[in-house]
Design an enzyme around this catalytic site. Structure first.
Site, PDB file in Angstrom:
ATOM      1  N   ASN A  29       5.178   3.017 -16.974  1.00  0.00           N
ATOM      2  CA  ASN A  29       5.926   4.044 -16.261  1.00  0.00           C
ATOM      3  C   ASN A  29       7.429   3.951 -16.488  1.00  0.00           C
ATOM      4  OD1 ASN A  29       3.582   3.220 -13.840  1.00  0.00           O
ATOM      5  ND2 ASN A  29       3.591   5.234 -14.788  1.00  0.00           N
ATOM      6  N   GLU A  87       6.383  10.474 -14.916  1.00  0.00           N
ATOM      7  CA  GLU A  87       5.866   9.126 -14.720  1.00  0.00           C
ATOM      8  C   GLU A  87       5.751   8.350 -16.032  1.00  0.00           C
ATOM      9  OE1 GLU A  87       4.277   7.912 -11.474  1.00  0.00           O
ATOM     10  OE2 GLU A  87       5.457   9.484 -10.531  1.00  0.00           O
ATOM     11  N   ALA A 129      -6.677   1.406  -5.331  1.00  0.00           N
ATOM     12  CA  ALA A 129      -6.611  -0.051  -5.236  1.00  0.00           C
ATOM     13  C   ALA A 129      -5.443  -0.481  -4.360  1.00  0.00           C
ATOM     14  CB  ALA A 129      -6.489  -0.657  -6.628  1.00  0.00           C
ATOM     15  N   ALA A 130      -4.285   0.160  -4.572  1.00  0.00           N
ATOM     16  CA  ALA A 130      -3.098  -0.210  -3.800  1.00  0.00           C
ATOM     17  C   ALA A 130      -3.299   0.061  -2.312  1.00  0.00           C
ATOM     18  CB  ALA A 130      -1.877   0.545  -4.319  1.00  0.00           C
ATOM     19  N   CYS A 156      -1.214  -0.443 -17.743  1.00  0.00           N
ATOM     20  CA  CYS A 156      -0.079  -0.189 -16.850  1.00  0.00           C
ATOM     21  C   CYS A 156       1.060  -1.161 -17.105  1.00  0.00           C
ATOM     22  CB  CYS A 156      -0.518  -0.307 -15.391  1.00  0.00           C
ATOM     23  SG  CYS A 156      -1.420   1.117 -14.762  1.00  0.00           S
ATOM     24  N   HIS A 159      -2.697   8.489 -12.721  1.00  0.00           N
ATOM     25  CA  HIS A 159      -2.087   8.672 -14.039  1.00  0.00           C
ATOM     26  C   HIS A 159      -3.198   8.931 -15.054  1.00  0.00           C
ATOM     27  CE1 HIS A 159       1.417   6.000 -12.528  1.00  0.00           C
ATOM     28  NE2 HIS A 159       1.809   7.262 -12.528  1.00  0.00           N
ATOM     29  N   ASN A 215      -3.227  -4.186  -6.958  1.00  0.00           N
ATOM     30  CA  ASN A 215      -2.159  -3.261  -6.574  1.00  0.00           C
ATOM     31  C   ASN A 215      -2.242  -1.975  -7.384  1.00  0.00           C
ATOM     32  OD1 ASN A 215      -0.238  -3.015  -4.616  1.00  0.00           O
ATOM     33  ND2 ASN A 215       1.281  -4.331  -5.585  1.00  0.00           N
ATOM     34  N   GLY A 246       0.803  -1.228   0.000  1.00  0.00           N
ATOM     35  CA  GLY A 246       0.000   0.000   0.000  1.00  0.00           C
ATOM     36  C   GLY A 246       0.826   1.264   0.000  1.00  0.00           C
ATOM     37  N   LEU A 247       1.866   1.311  -0.828  1.00  0.00           N
ATOM     38  CA  LEU A 247       2.821   2.421  -0.791  1.00  0.00           C
ATOM     39  C   LEU A 247       2.437   3.622  -1.649  1.00  0.00           C
ATOM     40  CD1 LEU A 247       6.101   0.302  -1.101  1.00  0.00           C
ATOM     41  CD2 LEU A 247       5.128   1.274   0.985  1.00  0.00           C
ATOM     42  N   SER A 248       1.454   3.469  -2.521  1.00  0.00           N
ATOM     43  CA  SER A 248       1.217   4.468  -3.556  1.00  0.00           C
ATOM     44  C   SER A 248       0.040   5.380  -3.215  1.00  0.00           C
ATOM     45  CB  SER A 248       0.971   3.769  -4.897  1.00  0.00           C
ATOM     46  OG  SER A 248       0.975   4.689  -5.961  1.00  0.00           O
ATOM     47  N   LEU A 249       0.323   6.524  -2.616  1.00  0.00           N
ATOM     48  CA  LEU A 249      -0.709   7.489  -2.251  1.00  0.00           C
ATOM     49  C   LEU A 249      -1.446   7.967  -3.504  1.00  0.00           C
ATOM     50  CD1 LEU A 249      -1.986   9.297  -0.029  1.00  0.00           C
ATOM     51  CD2 LEU A 249      -0.235  11.004  -0.577  1.00  0.00           C
TER      52      LEU A 249
END
Length: 418
Positions: free
Chosen positions: A101, A163, A27-28, A349, A231, A343, A20-23
């Site tokens: 990316n 990105e 979904a993540a 993606c 994105h 994720n 869960g790192l992606s602010l």
């Protein structure tokens, strides 16, 4: 030289996990702490590539990066044993699987020097992605080493975030003809950061030697970013003469459409209205995070989209109406990429689009059925079946992940990337 669109998919790495790192990636963050299935994830990705091959599309791939990134940890004067959980997770991240990316790509017909230009993305907005570019750049330089046809650039320097192709679209009569390159940037996203800076987009356009008259910079909607479209490719996708977009994708959509039509009158803009498909539905289903492709045999367009789109009544209802009418999208092809979706990454993606002659690319990065079968054997044997976030500091897991990657590199003749 026959120029075609090649989709380069990122092989989902053995360290795939849900930290869960992606602010801003709903979904993540909503799946943070869940148990991931790296083996199933990678096999799902391979099956998507098989789908493309069977449609007659050119298909390439990129290798997973070395994880955990011990060099990055060393720069922080720390190691996996002593790192705080969020730093450990950032070092372990398999997010390079989302090859959209990896870079921004300008095909040869668009550039002044007649070469295909690729600029590695710096991804500096998120810590877990900010250290990808070194490994990505190494692969780009290897895959596109033929300087007669390609120019590979390093990333735009800080503080300007880039990105890659997830915020880039190209419209053209056909892939091999000169096109209109569209860079989509953000200014604000409410509670979430706008990840693509206009300064980065302008720098890439200059480095790629693009014609200013055939280059556009369009602002992404702040509403879309706040709704989870971190994105642009979560709310819009282009292919040849077709722009497929949500009504709320751009900050000033009417001005954007007018400018696009003025630059390329043959463009067909397909707008999905918000009263039929809300931004929430678009983000949940990843309707626009699909591969909009031209089918070689028929010349018609197909949408390769996640099965989550088929499960959403509003989304699937609109799509079926479009296909039944006279719209440019003639075929819907759902694919199972649930592990990636959980994720925050759909079919679009997972791939980087490069217009080039496949013969000019290092053939070790070009896929065929036999090569994908070999990869599947390696993944089935070596990839972890599951990973829970609290396992990331486990020495046995680190050893398994690194051994698995080395096995795949060896099978593909790419041990030079070890």
């Amino acid at each position: 030289m026959a120029l075609v669109e090649i989709n380069f998919d990122g092989i989902i790495g053995p360290s795939h996990n849900y930290a869960g790192l992606s602010l801003g990636n709903l979904a993540a963050t909503s799946n943070a702490g869940a148990v991931s299935q790296p083996r199933a994830a990678a096999l799902q990705g391979l099956e998507k590539m098989r789908t493309n091959l069977r449609l007659g599309l050119a298909q390439g791939f990129f290798m997973p990066l070395d994880r955990p990134n011990k060099q990055w940890l060393a720069g922080l004067a720390i190691d996996m044993k002593t790192a705080e959980p969020h730093i450990r997770a950032a070092a372990f991240s398999a997010s390079a699987m989302w090859a959209a990316n990896a870079a921004t790509v300008s095909p040869a017909p668009d550039t002044t020097d007649g070469k295909c230009h690729l600029s590695a993305a710096n991804l500096l907005t998120m810590a877990h992605r900010s250290h990808e570019w070194t490994g990505t750049l190494a692969q780009l330089k290897l895959a596109f080493a033929d300087e007669r046809h390609f120019v590979v650039h390093g990333p735009v320097p800080p503080p300007y975030g880039d990105e890659g192709a997830a915020n880039f679209m190209r419209l053209c009569p056909s892939h091999g003809e000169s096109g209109l390159e569209i860079f989509v940037y953000g200014k604000s996203g409410g509670p979430f950061p706008a990840r693509q800076h206009i300064e980065s987009s302008k720098a890439i356009a200059r480095a790629h030697m693009l014609d200013p008259e055939r280059t556009l910079f369009i602002q992404q909607s702040e509403i879309a970013i706040a709704a989870g479209a971190f994105h642009n490719d979560v709310v819009a996708v282009a292919n040849e003469r077709v722009l497929f977009t949500h009504e709320q994708a751009f900050e000033d959509p009417e001005a954007a459409y007018a400018t696009i039509r003025a630059k390329m009158p043959e463009t067909e803009i397909v707008v999905v209205p918000a009263d039929r498909v809300s931004l929430a539905d678009a983000v949940q289903s990843y309707l626009f995070n699909a591969q909009l492709v031209t089918l070689p045999e028929s010349g018609g367009m197909a949408l390769i989209l996640p099965t989550e789109a088929q499960s959403n009544p509003n989304v699937w209802g609109w799509l079926e109406e479009h296909v039944a009418g006279n719209g440019p999208i003639r075929k819907l092809i759902p694919v199972d990429v649930r592990q990636s979706m959980a994720n925050g990454g759909g079919p679009a993606c997972l791939r980087l689009r490069v217009v080039a002659d496949p013969a000019t690319v290092d053939q070790r990065f070009i896929a065929d059925e036999a090569k994908l079968a070999v990869m599947a054997e390696v993944i089935a044997k070596h990839w972890p079946e599951s990973i829970a976030p609290d396992q990331l500091g486990d020495a046995a897991l680190v050893e398994q992940v690194q051994k698995a990657r080395r096995a795949l590199l060896d099978a593909c003749g790419l041990t030079c990337l070890a």
